[in-house]
Design a protein around this motif. Structure first.
Motif, PDB file in Angstrom:
ATOM      1  N   UNK A 156       0.562  -1.106   0.005  1.00  0.00           N
ATOM      2  CA  UNK A 156      -0.034   0.090  -0.003  1.00  0.00           C
ATOM      3  C   UNK A 156       0.870   1.256   0.060  1.00  0.00           C
ATOM      4  N   UNK A 157       2.174   1.102  -0.001  1.00  0.00           N
ATOM      5  CA  UNK A 157       3.026   2.170   0.174  1.00  0.00           C
ATOM      6  C   UNK A 157       2.725   3.199  -1.187  1.00  0.00           C
ATOM      7  N   UNK A 158       2.728   4.504  -0.990  1.00  0.00           N
ATOM      8  CA  UNK A 158       2.686   5.247  -2.198  1.00  0.00           C
ATOM      9  C   UNK A 158       1.346   5.296  -2.843  1.00  0.00           C
ATOM     10  N   UNK A 159       0.315   4.645  -2.365  1.00  0.00           N
ATOM     11  CA  UNK A 159      -1.066   4.324  -3.011  1.00  0.00           C
ATOM     12  C   UNK A 159      -1.917   5.118  -2.420  1.00  0.00           C
ATOM     13  N   UNK A 160      -2.877   5.905  -3.179  1.00  0.00           N
ATOM     14  CA  UNK A 160      -4.043   6.838  -2.940  1.00  0.00           C
ATOM     15  C   UNK A 160      -5.215   5.879  -2.600  1.00  0.00           C
ATOM     16  N   UNK A 161      -6.176   6.479  -1.939  1.00  0.00           N
ATOM     17  CA  UNK A 161      -7.498   5.956  -1.795  1.00  0.00           C
ATOM     18  C   UNK A 161      -8.625   7.064  -2.237  1.00  0.00           C
ATOM     19  N   UNK A 162      -9.647   6.779  -2.864  1.00  0.00           N
ATOM     20  CA  UNK A 162     -10.499   7.713  -3.090  1.00  0.00           C
ATOM     21  C   UNK A 162     -11.341   8.246  -1.721  1.00  0.00           C
ATOM     22  N   UNK A 163     -12.193   9.306  -1.838  1.00  0.00           N
ATOM     23  CA  UNK A 163     -13.125   9.710  -0.758  1.00  0.00           C
ATOM     24  C   UNK A 163     -14.147   8.607  -0.702  1.00  0.00           C
TER      25      UNK A 163
END
Length: 850
Positions: free
Chosen positions: A86-93
């Motif tokens: 999960x390092x460096x990954x973004x999650x949406x709202x």
């Protein structure tokens, strides 16, 4: 086989848990964890229904790792993933109502990860296979596997100061943020950092809690102004209810300490309205873990602690744990010492996913010397060294032993209903003999005025007490939905029976000629004939044997109603029947035959409401009452009406820094009627009287958790106005003894983790303060206020597969003179029982974990 780190998030414990995992079939990794404390396999079964429900989720766009953490906290899940994925990954709202599985799927869109359901409420995130098109709205079936894991001793659950749930408040796993009461938890890591050996020192971290020793034994506490001599252990009374027992509570086998503020009679029966202290002991788990620690320090102090646990069977259905300690120390007080051993073996058996049975034995034995403390001259403690003692070096060695036998059975009938049965048998014996001040109500009666008030008048007193207590309860909890509301319902029954004997010898009222001592120039050494004469003298003659009996049972109910995921209503009540009595005679048989019996019954309701407008903030209020039968007798032999307590409370709770830091602010108004105190107008030292009515009101602030990954904090402040409001002898308006108007503490720990040259170093410092306190209810003298400074430094290093922790703690760094409390007239008049705090104390320790 390669090792990696995996993080799990579990709201039931409110902490991250990092564990080491090994490669499994099909190339993915899975960590296996058993939550500490009350998290059992049965709760996992009950969780499956919850994971099928939709819940309100409100997450901002943010790094994926943080989003997973917040989701797990909001939904009460265990989610495991290799941190590198999960390092460096973004999650949406994410905003709306989702099942937990749907919410995880939304967060993983475009991440290249899939979710695997291991068990209801427990998930693992893995890299998606090539060509995989799973939408993540359904879980991948978990292949059959064999899991091997060991707990990382440096895992965040071993260093977090925050706990998100507590058993004591509701006897359920309701999060603290959803509980409309003030409850504080002291986790094991705080006790480790501060190197506390008894619960007295650990409880300094909680607002409105003060020690009130007798014989220097730290056996009772004042909570919100009212003394509580009863401590609970895993939800049941930890000691017998007989008089004369002065037990210490060693911390070696404790996982945490919970303090529920305010009346708790609804769930626990006869308990003082100020609050409840519940000790949570260490439980067996399926992971192998071992530690041994050696401490050494001031006053020839040596202490060894050990803790070991692991599976007995390959399928981990049977697990064990064995913890304990041995301590030998002198004291800063002359002639005092302690030689104590504690062992605590436990077994947990899980025959299936719905049932768990835990068996536990706690055995403690100690040789010690009672501490008679110092005394007051005028309106302050006498101006003599705090090290000076007026017992004698030839006093006989005192002994104390305690055995607790208990079990805890949990069975989930289905996903909604769970039954818990607890049982505890306690056997306590104490035998102490000491030189003591001639019993008196004024200074002049134990300091000879004809010799310039410098001659201390003494006698010799011996007491032997024994008790047997059996207590059990049955709790049935269920999860229901009705007309759009969710209900967590509890109905229960409990029963307690305690009998005790108490033997006194020696003339403890009048001075004994030949035992006088000069307080400024003491000369020690007592002829053995004085001890022989005291032990051969029944006193009071014909009534030196006592037999006491306490028996009560009660039924109770509670419903926690949730509306719109924001409004929580807690309501319930208890009806209780109590039988009490204490008889006296020239033998135990005669005392039992003379046993007077008083029967009382009463209803104690509790109502609370909490509104959580945002996930990080809650506003709450409650009204609750308490019922406590009195087992004392007046000068005429009459019994006394039961005590009654009532409290109104309102407060605010908040969580900051991604739920790592929790805060509680509370205002309360608490009253208590028919408070027992010594009858000063009676020559009978056992006669008591109802003081009438007292009121305590104030504000409290408690803070605990992590500000950053490296900075931890636990602190508190209390303003307490505790006074006698109605009394037959004219004490109205007086402050209750040993209750400071202002008190508090602040403990900070910095754990270096992100600066390679210094990684492994820890530093901590704490301030503990209390204002002026009245020494007795008559307000004839006062204990001055104080500020104490503590500190520690530690270094963690790896030695192959093990970890070594070297630590130095300094207590009372500035070597301040201060006094902790006075005797509550259990074993001495308050003026002749002042217990000082320890001067500068240094403690070193080496701890090996593997």
């Amino acid at each position: 086989m390669d090792n990696r780190s995996t993080f799990f998030i579990d709201r039931t414990q409110g902490v991250f848990m990092i564990i080491k995992t090994v490669s499994l079939r099909h190339g993915f990794l899975l960590g296996s964890v058993l939550a500490t404390g009350l998290f059992v396999s049965a709760s996992a079964v009950a969780q499956s229904a919850v994971t099928q429900q939709t819940i309100a989720i409100d997450l901002a766009a943010q790094p994926l790792e943080q989003a997973i953490t917040q989701l797990a906290t909001q939904a009460g899940l265990l989610i495991g993933v290799d941190a590198s994925l999960v390092a460096g990954k973004q999650a949406p709202a994410l905003n709306g109502r989702f099942t937990p599985l749907q919410a995880i799927g939304q967060l993983l869109k475009g991440s290249g990860l899939i979710v695997i359901e291991n068990a209801p409420g427990r998930y693992t995130l893995e890299a998606a296979p090539a060509g995989h098109t799973n939408s993540n709205t359904e879980a991948v079936t978990l292949p059959e596997m064999k899991i091997t894991s060991v707990i990382d001793p440096d895992a965040p659950d071993n260093r977090s100061y925050r706990r998100s749930s507590a058993f004591s408040a509701t006897k359920t796993d309701t999060p603290i943020m959803e509980t409309p009461m003030s409850i504080q938890v002291i986790p094991r890591v705080v006790m480790n950092d501060q190197k506390t050996t008894t619960i007295k020192d650990a409880l300094e971290n909680v607002s409105s809690v003060r020690p009130q020793s007798s014989l220097g034994r730290s056996n009772a506490f004042i909570i919100r102004g009212f003394r509580n001599g009863r401590v609970y252990r895993n939800g049941l009374v930890a000691l017998g209810l007989s008089i004369g027992e002065e037990s210490m509570f060693d911390s070696a086998n404790l996982e945490s300490i919970e303090v529920l503020k305010g009346p708790a009679s609804i769930l626990y029966g006869r308990i003082e309205p100020g609050g409840l202290i519940n000790l949570t002991t260490k439980k067996p788990r399926g992971e192998s873990y071992y530690s041994i620690e050696q401490r050494f320090g001031s006053y020839n102090s040596y202490r060894t602690e050990w803790d070991g646990m692991g599976p007995v069977t390959k399928d981990k259905s049977l697990n064990y744990r064995f913890s304990g300690s041995y301590q030998n120390n002198r004291s800063f007080r002359d002639f005092n010492f302690n030689d104590r051993v504690l062992v605590n073996p436990a077994l947990t058996w899980r025959p299936d996913d719905a049932t768990e049975l835990s068996l536990e034995v706690e055995a403690l034995h100690e040789d010690y010397q009672v501490d008679r403390g110092l005394f007051a001259i005028g309106d302050r403690p006498a101006p003599i060294p705090v090290t000076r003692s007026f017992i004698d070096p030839d006093d006989p060695v005192d002994t104390h032993s305690r055995v607790n036998l208990g079990f805890n059975l949990t069975h989930a009938f289905n996903t909604d209903w769970t039954l818990r049965n607890r049982f505890l048998a306690s056997f306590v014996d104490d035998d102490n003999t000491s030189v003591k001040p001639a019993n008196a109500f004024t200074v002049a009666q134990f300091l000879d005025p004809s010799k310039g008030n410098r001659t201390y008048l003494r006698n010799i007193f011996s007491q032997i007490s024994s008790s047997q207590t059996y207590t059990t309860n049955f709790d049935l909890t269920g999860n229901l939905e009705f007309l759009g509301t969710r209900h967590q319902t509890l109905v229960g029954f409990d029963y307690l029976r305690s009998t005790g004997t108490y033997l006194t010898r020696g003339n403890y009222l009048s001075p004994v000629s030949g035992l006088e001592i000069d307080i400024y120039n003491p000369v020690y050494g007592i002829d053995p004939s004085f001890y022989a004469q005291a032990l051969a003298t029944p006193f009071p003659a014909g009534e030196n044997h006592s037999f006491s009996k306490d028996e009560w049972y009660g039924v109770y109910f509670q419903d926690h109603i949730t509306l719109w995921d924001k409004l929580h209503i807690l309501g319930g009540g208890r009806y209780e029947w109590a039988t009490t009595g204490r008889g006296r005679g020239d033998s135990f048989r005669a005392a039992e035959a003379n046993l007077p019996t008083r029967k009382d019954n009463g209803f104690s309701p509790r109502v609370g409401i909490l509104y959580q407008p945002w996930s990080w903030a809650s506003i709450y209020g409650n009204w609750t009452t308490s019922f406590g039968a009195n087992n004392g007798v007046t000068n005429t032999g009459a019994t006394i009406d039961p005590e009654r307590g009532e409290q109104f409370e309102a407060g605010l709770k908040a969580e900051w820094f991604d739920q790592r830091l929790t805060m509680t602010f509370a205002y309360y108004h608490l009253t208590k009627e028919n408070i027992l105190t010594r009858d000063f107008n009676s020559p009978d030292p056992f006669a008591v009287a109802a003081i009438g009515k007292a009121r305590s009101q104030g504000i409290e602030f408690d803070l605990s958790g992590q500000i950053t990954d490296e900075l931890s904090v636990i602190g508190n402040y209390a303003f307490t106005d505790a006074r006698i409001t109605r009394d037959y002898s004219g004490l109205q308006g007086n402050r209750l003894s040993n209750v400071p108007e202002h008190s508090g503490s602040l403990w900070l720990k910095y754990d270096i983790r992100h600066y390679q040259p210094l990684n492994g170093w820890q530093f901590g410092m704490g301030i503990f303060a209390a204002g002026l306190r009245q020494g007795d209810n008559e307000n004839t003298f006062a204990l001055p206020g104080y500020v104490r400074l503590d500190a520690f430094v530690a270094y963690r290093m790896k030695l192959g597969p093990t970890r070594l922790i070297a630590q130095v703690n300094i207590r009372n760094l500035l070597d301040k003179r201060y006094y902790e409390s006075t005797d509550p007239f259990v074993n001495a008049p308050p003026r002749a029982g002042i217990y000082p705090g320890a001067p500068l104390t240094i403690l070193g320790s080496l701890r090996l974990e593997y």
